[in-house]
Scaffold this motif. Structure first.
Motif, PDB file in Angstrom:
ATOM      1  N   SER A  87       0.806  -1.217   0.000  1.00 45.11           N
ATOM      2  CA  SER A  87       0.000   0.000   0.000  1.00 45.11           C
ATOM      3  C   SER A  87       0.842   1.271   0.000  1.00 45.11           C
ATOM      4  N   GLY A  88       2.118   1.148   0.331  1.00 45.87           N
ATOM      5  CA  GLY A  88       2.953   2.337   0.486  1.00 45.87           C
ATOM      6  C   GLY A  88       2.910   2.883   1.896  1.00 45.87           C
ATOM      7  N   LEU A  89       2.152   2.224   2.781  1.00 49.47           N
ATOM      8  CA  LEU A  89       2.084   2.621   4.193  1.00 49.47           C
ATOM      9  C   LEU A  89       2.853   1.628   5.043  1.00 49.47           C
ATOM     10  N   SER A  90       3.303   2.088   6.180  1.00 48.22           N
ATOM     11  CA  SER A  90       3.945   1.211   7.148  1.00 48.22           C
ATOM     12  C   SER A  90       3.289   1.421   8.503  1.00 48.22           C
ATOM     13  N   MET A  91       3.374   0.400   9.328  1.00 49.85           N
ATOM     14  CA  MET A  91       2.798   0.453  10.673  1.00 49.85           C
ATOM     15  C   MET A  91       3.944   0.458  11.681  1.00 49.85           C
ATOM     16  N   ASP A 110       3.072  18.129  16.979  1.00 53.46           N
ATOM     17  CA  ASP A 110       2.940  18.863  15.712  1.00 53.46           C
ATOM     18  C   ASP A 110       3.792  18.271  14.596  1.00 53.46           C
ATOM     19  N   ARG A 111       4.662  17.305  14.915  1.00 53.33           N
ATOM     20  CA  ARG A 111       5.532  16.722  13.888  1.00 53.33           C
ATOM     21  C   ARG A 111       4.843  15.621  13.087  1.00 53.33           C
ATOM     22  N   ALA A 112       3.567  15.316  13.384  1.00 59.72           N
ATOM     23  CA  ALA A 112       2.901  14.185  12.742  1.00 59.72           C
ATOM     24  C   ALA A 112       2.939  14.297  11.224  1.00 59.72           C
ATOM     25  N   GLY A 113       2.557  15.468  10.685  1.00 62.06           N
ATOM     26  CA  GLY A 113       2.576  15.641   9.236  1.00 62.06           C
ATOM     27  C   GLY A 113       3.969  15.560   8.668  1.00 62.06           C
ATOM     28  N   GLU A 114       4.940  16.125   9.375  1.00 64.58           N
ATOM     29  CA  GLU A 114       6.343  16.108   8.930  1.00 64.58           C
ATOM     30  C   GLU A 114       6.891  14.694   8.850  1.00 64.58           C
ATOM     31  N   LEU A 115       6.449  13.820   9.767  1.00 64.00           N
ATOM     32  CA  LEU A 115       6.918  12.427   9.786  1.00 64.00           C
ATOM     33  C   LEU A 115       6.124  11.531   8.847  1.00 64.00           C
ATOM     34  N   GLY A 116       5.144  12.082   8.147  1.00 67.76           N
ATOM     35  CA  GLY A 116       4.345  11.290   7.212  1.00 67.76           C
ATOM     36  C   GLY A 116       3.280  10.453   7.882  1.00 67.76           C
ATOM     37  N   ILE A 117       2.986  10.743   9.158  1.00 70.05           N
ATOM     38  CA  ILE A 117       1.980   9.974   9.888  1.00 70.05           C
ATOM     39  C   ILE A 117       0.590  10.339   9.371  1.00 70.05           C
ATOM     40  N   VAL A 118      -0.201   9.331   9.063  1.00 70.14           N
ATOM     41  CA  VAL A 118      -1.570   9.558   8.575  1.00 70.14           C
ATOM     42  C   VAL A 118      -2.619   9.100   9.586  1.00 70.14           C
ATOM     43  N   GLY A 128      -0.415   0.884  24.558  1.00 67.74           N
ATOM     44  CA  GLY A 128       0.487   1.067  23.429  1.00 67.74           C
ATOM     45  C   GLY A 128      -0.014   2.135  22.478  1.00 67.74           C
ATOM     46  N   LEU A 129       0.879   2.540  21.561  1.00 69.95           N
ATOM     47  CA  LEU A 129       0.556   3.536  20.546  1.00 69.95           C
ATOM     48  C   LEU A 129       0.852   2.926  19.182  1.00 69.95           C
ATOM     49  N   ARG A 130      -0.043   3.109  18.239  1.00 71.56           N
ATOM     50  CA  ARG A 130       0.161   2.581  16.875  1.00 71.56           C
ATOM     51  C   ARG A 130       0.116   3.740  15.884  1.00 71.56           C
ATOM     52  N   LEU A 131       1.070   3.714  14.950  1.00 75.38           N
ATOM     53  CA  LEU A 131       1.168   4.735  13.919  1.00 75.38           C
ATOM     54  C   LEU A 131       1.065   4.095  12.544  1.00 75.38           C
ATOM     55  N   PHE A 132       0.302   4.709  11.646  1.00 79.36           N
ATOM     56  CA  PHE A 132       0.343   4.402  10.219  1.00 79.36           C
ATOM     57  C   PHE A 132       1.064   5.588   9.574  1.00 79.36           C
ATOM     58  N   PHE A 133       2.117   5.332   8.796  1.00 79.38           N
ATOM     59  CA  PHE A 133       2.818   6.440   8.164  1.00 79.38           C
ATOM     60  C   PHE A 133       3.225   6.077   6.742  1.00 79.38           C
ATOM     61  N   VAL A 134       3.427   7.110   5.921  1.00 78.51           N
ATOM     62  CA  VAL A 134       3.829   6.914   4.527  1.00 78.51           C
ATOM     63  C   VAL A 134       5.313   6.570   4.500  1.00 78.51           C
ATOM     64  N   MET A 135       5.663   5.472   3.820  1.00 79.56           N
ATOM     65  CA  MET A 135       7.049   5.052   3.755  1.00 79.56           C
ATOM     66  C   MET A 135       7.872   6.046   2.925  1.00 79.56           C
ATOM     67  N   PRO A 136       9.025   6.471   3.422  1.00 81.42           N
ATOM     68  CA  PRO A 136       9.901   7.336   2.621  1.00 81.42           C
ATOM     69  C   PRO A 136      10.302   6.648   1.318  1.00 81.42           C
ATOM     70  N   ASP A 137      10.501   7.425   0.268  1.00 79.38           N
ATOM     71  CA  ASP A 137      10.851   6.874  -1.048  1.00 79.38           C
ATOM     72  C   ASP A 137      12.088   5.992  -0.963  1.00 79.38           C
ATOM     73  N   GLY A 138      12.008   4.862  -1.652  1.00 77.39           N
ATOM     74  CA  GLY A 138      13.158   3.964  -1.769  1.00 77.39           C
ATOM     75  C   GLY A 138      13.325   3.009  -0.614  1.00 77.39           C
ATOM     76  N   MET A 139      12.464   3.060   0.381  1.00 75.72           N
ATOM     77  CA  MET A 139      12.601   2.173   1.541  1.00 75.72           C
ATOM     78  C   MET A 139      11.579   1.046   1.490  1.00 75.72           C
ATOM     79  N   ASN A 140      11.966  -0.095   2.067  1.00 77.64           N
ATOM     80  CA  ASN A 140      10.997  -1.166   2.265  1.00 77.64           C
ATOM     81  C   ASN A 140      10.458  -1.080   3.687  1.00 77.64           C
ATOM     82  N   LEU A 141       9.608  -2.032   4.075  1.00 78.69           N
ATOM     83  CA  LEU A 141       8.965  -1.962   5.393  1.00 78.69           C
ATOM     84  C   LEU A 141       9.979  -1.913   6.533  1.00 78.69           C
TER      85      LEU A 141
END
Length: 779
Positions: A87-91, A110-118, A128-141
């Motif tokens: 999907s292009g997202l990582s958990m 306030d860094r949520a958008g900067e870190l790609g967190i959706v 616990g805390l769970r984050l869904f974020f957009v994977m940086p270009d060129g990286m795998n999970l």
């Protein structure tokens, strides 16, 4: 490609849309399950539950939650790595933190958008805390998660969250700390390598996805069946002795505590493989074809299968043999039913014979395991009393099941029954059946009572300045009917949400051993147990038990008609207990020949124990829409009958008779093992509702009728064939109605009757003094 959503860990995956996302996070089921987990955690913090028990409870509750698959979409519906389209997202998980909300504010904010967190949310455990974020270009999970750990300064992050098939349990909206809906549902390309051709998968997925949104909407939060092919990668049509391996594995999970969760997959799958190989000729390729994956890669599964095949063969285990035999019987039963449709019960399966019901032969043949064997060797005229005696204990074994009734409210399976008959009428046949059903309770309680006695001895023999040993708080589910209220409260407090059960051979003994005060309390407890109400008591003394509990208590009692009349007198019969009881009447044995009984075989008793095990394996919400429909129709028909007859007694008892019939139908459905309620199941529920209503009216109707002072003060009750409404002429006056009521009703009561008929559109006013009956086709 977007990410996936499924109704549970066992369900088929479909594409998650904003509408589906909002539906599941706003679902009452999601909120209820997470609230129950949070309540359990509070018990851990108060020392009322061990951490180990909490982890087990949490794992069971999470099975009731819907899931997201943030790493990938699975166009074929199967949550397996080889079908994944990234999907292009990582958990990213931050586990075991006491204040997830505070952590998010201090470490991310306030860094949520900067870190790609959706998406960021508290986990169902609230630890616990769970984050869904957009994977940086060129990286795998794996690389993306390592990158996020550096951004958060989290050296101890969960490195296991790199599986494409990894799921995330849905939480309610108030657990969500941050959401960028636009970015979350953005269709993006992933750099994550995959062996599949995306275009081909999307084409296949489009064909399967049609109607998925509608299906999810229609089923709401219900748990889909474990028989979905999503657990299998291929060859799910392979069979053993004509039984699909898929069905064998499904039953295996039911009997071994449920499907594996994260952290236990390897151990549980290895145990399954070891047991399956005996019915796969120890062939590695067959095991690989039929084994479920649960998100494991092909290499990981091959490693498990290879390890299982290397172990020394020990033949078919007892558990696997029992499962195969059970499935063989089920297949044969289904084949027989399909080949003989004339045996499918129709609407007249419940037949009245004098003062008792007898099971129609076709319905008796289609009874599920446990109920059918309970009737082995029992004379036909005693079938209904025996069934009514075992249904409460069967429901007690299924105490973790929750169902939805016709009114939309959730219920548990609370049942209480009284088997009445004159002395020497053969009531012991019911005891013999219950004795077989309660063996598992007895065996477990014997160990618990031994622990409690040892604790009492240690407490009694301790020295004066020695600290008293801690109360083991044992779970004892079989309590005598003469149990004191304080002891009963203690058993409730230690029950861990389970239902207690009592069996009493003599109703008169119960009545005599309870004084006026405590008997009144018992009445309160019995009434509250029908719907798991709250009950408790408070004392100043430390020696007396105090507290407030949810009452989960089923029971079966035997007694004479005289004993029952003494328990349900005119001054207390209207308190509601009589309508909550499933009453069964033994056949009249006056001047009759001695009935002949036959012993149950060891196989019959084994089948009953198998039924008990099956009932105990169920937990969570079980949806029964067919039962709801037929019971709703039944209760409305009885309302119309009662209204035409102006029969307050029937109107009173029909409501809970419907609930009792519905719950009996649920027990039938659970024992049958079918995914949907069968015709026989529906007919059984209707039969039990009819029988309950008839028996309650026969046992309590006359006494209850005398308590009514409004429209039924001293009125004579008529049967459905002598309806007051039907006897009136097409156009009638108040005088006509007064004549039919023979002067027994007051003028106010007569006006109330007219008002109800007018409200229900059975009559219309023609002039000041006359009304006209409306034909049924005009209503």
């Amino acid at each position: 490609m977007s990410f996936g959503i499924a109704l549970s860990v066992r369900s088929r995956v479909r594409e998650c849309t904003p509408a589906l996302f909002n539906q599941v996070v706003d679902s009452e089921q999601t909120a209820r399950v997470c609230a129950e987990i949070e309540d359990a955690l509070e018990k851990v913090r108060r020392g009322e539950m061990s951490r180990e028990d909490f982890e087990t409870y949490k794992a069971e509750q999470k099975k009731r939650l819907a899931i997201f698959t943030p790493h990938a979409m699975f166009p074929k519906g199967r949550r397996v790595n080889e079908d994944a389209v990234p999907s292009g997202l990582s958990m990213y998980d931050v586990d075991h933190i006491p204040a997830p909300r505070g952590y998010f504010q201090s470490m991310i904010g306030d860094r949520a958008g900067e870190l790609g967190i959706v998406l960021a949310h508290v986990t169902p455990s609230t630890e616990g805390l769970r984050l869904f974020f957009v994977m940086p270009d060129g990286m795998n999970l794996e690389e993306a998660q390592r990158w996020m750990s550096r951004q958060l300064g989290d050296a101890d992050y969960d490195g296991c969250v790199k599986d494409l098939a990894r799921c995330s349990f849905v939480v309610p909206r108030d657990y969500i700390l941050y959401l960028d809906e636009q970015e979350l549902f953005l269709d993006r390309k992933s750099t994550e390598p995959t062996e599949k051709t995306k275009g081909t998968e999307e084409k296949e997925g489009t064909e399967e996805k049609e109607g998925d949104d509608e299906a999810l909407h229609s089923t709401g939060e219900e748990m889909e069946s474990a028989t979905h092919s999503s657990l299998f990668t291929h060859h799910s049509s392979l069979t053993f002795k004509g039984i699909p391996y898929e069905d064998i594995i499904r039953e295996w999970w039911l009997r071994t505590g449920g499907e594996p969760q994260e952290g236990e997959r390897n151990v549980k799958l290895h145990k399954l493989a070891v047991n399956l190989r005996a019915i796969c000729d120890n062939k590695r390729e067959v095991l690989l074809a039929v084994m479920p994956r649960f998100g494991l890669s092909e290499g990981e599964l091959k490693s498990i299968v290879d390890s299982a095949c290397k172990e020394e063969p020990k033949g078919v285990s007892k558990l696997m043999q029992s499962i195969v035999e059970s499935e063989e019987r089920r297949v044969k039963s289904e084949e027989f039913a399909a080949a003989h449709p004339e045996l499918d019960a129709d609407a007249e399966d419940a037949q009245v014979d004098s003062s008792f019901f007898t099971l129609h032969s076709s319905l008796k043949r289609l009874l599920p395991m446990g109920l059918k064997e309970s009737l082995t060797g029992v004379p036909v005229s005693m079938h209904m009393p025996v069934l009514c005696s075992v249904l409460p204990i069967a429901a007690a074994y299924a105490d973790q099941v929750e169902v939805e009734y016709c009114d939309g409210m959730r219920q548990r399976l609370g049942l209480m029954s009284i088997i009445r008959g004159e002395q020497a009428s053969g009531k012991s046949v019911c005891k013999n059946a219950v004795d077989v059903w309660k063996r598992q309770f007895d065996e477990e309680d014997a160990l618990a009572r031994k622990r409690e006695e040892e604790w009492k001895e240690r407490k009694k023999s301790r020295k004066a300045n020695e600290k008293a040993p801690d109360d083991p708080k044992v779970l004892i589910r079989m309590v005598p009917v003469t149990v004191s209220c304080s002891t009963l409260l203690k058993r409730f407090k230690n029950s861990n949400g389970h239902t207690l059960y009592s069996f009493g051979e003599e109703l008169d003994t119960l009545r005599k051993t309870n004084g006026a005060g405590s008997w009144s309390s018992k009445y309160d407890i019995y009434r509250l147990s029908f719907d798991r109400g709250e009950w408790g008591q408070d004392y100043n003394s430390d020696q007396a038990e105090s507290g407030v509990v949810k009452v989960a208590y089923n029971w079966t009692m035997l007694g004479t008609n005289g004993a029952m009349r003494k328990c349900f007198k005119a001054d207390n019969i209207e308190n509601g207990l009589s309508s909550r009881i499933l009453v069964a009447e033994m056949p009249d044995s006056s001047f009759a020949k001695m009935p002949k009984f036959a012993r149950r075989s060891a196989e019959d008793e084994a089948r009953i124990q198998e039924a008990v095990t099956r009932l105990r394996s169920y937990s969570g919400f079980v949806d029964t829409p067919r039962l709801r429909k037929v019971i709703e129709t039944w209760v409305e028909e009885k309302r119309v009958e009662a209204a035409k007859d102006i029969d307050r007694v029937k109107d009173t008892y029909r409501k809970r008779a419907a609930v009792i019939g519905f719950r009996c139908g649920v027990v039938f459905h659970l024992l049958s093992g079918c995914t949907r309620e069968s015709k026989a199941c529906q007919d059984f529920a209707l039969m039990m509702a009819d029988y309950t209503l008839q028996q309650q009216i026969a046992a309590f109707g006359e006494t209850l009728e005398g308590q009514f002072t409004d429209a039924r003060s001293e009125c004579q009750r008529y049967g459905s064939n002598h309806s007051v409404y039907d006897q009136l002429p097409p156009t009638f006056s108040m005088g006509d109605l007064r004549a039919l009521k023979r002067g027994f009703c007051s003028e106010a009561a007569l006006r109330k009757i007219i008002s109800r008929w007018y409200r229900d559109k059975w009559i219309e006013k023609t002039d000041k003094a006359h009304w006209k009956k409306i034909a049924s086709d005009e209503k």
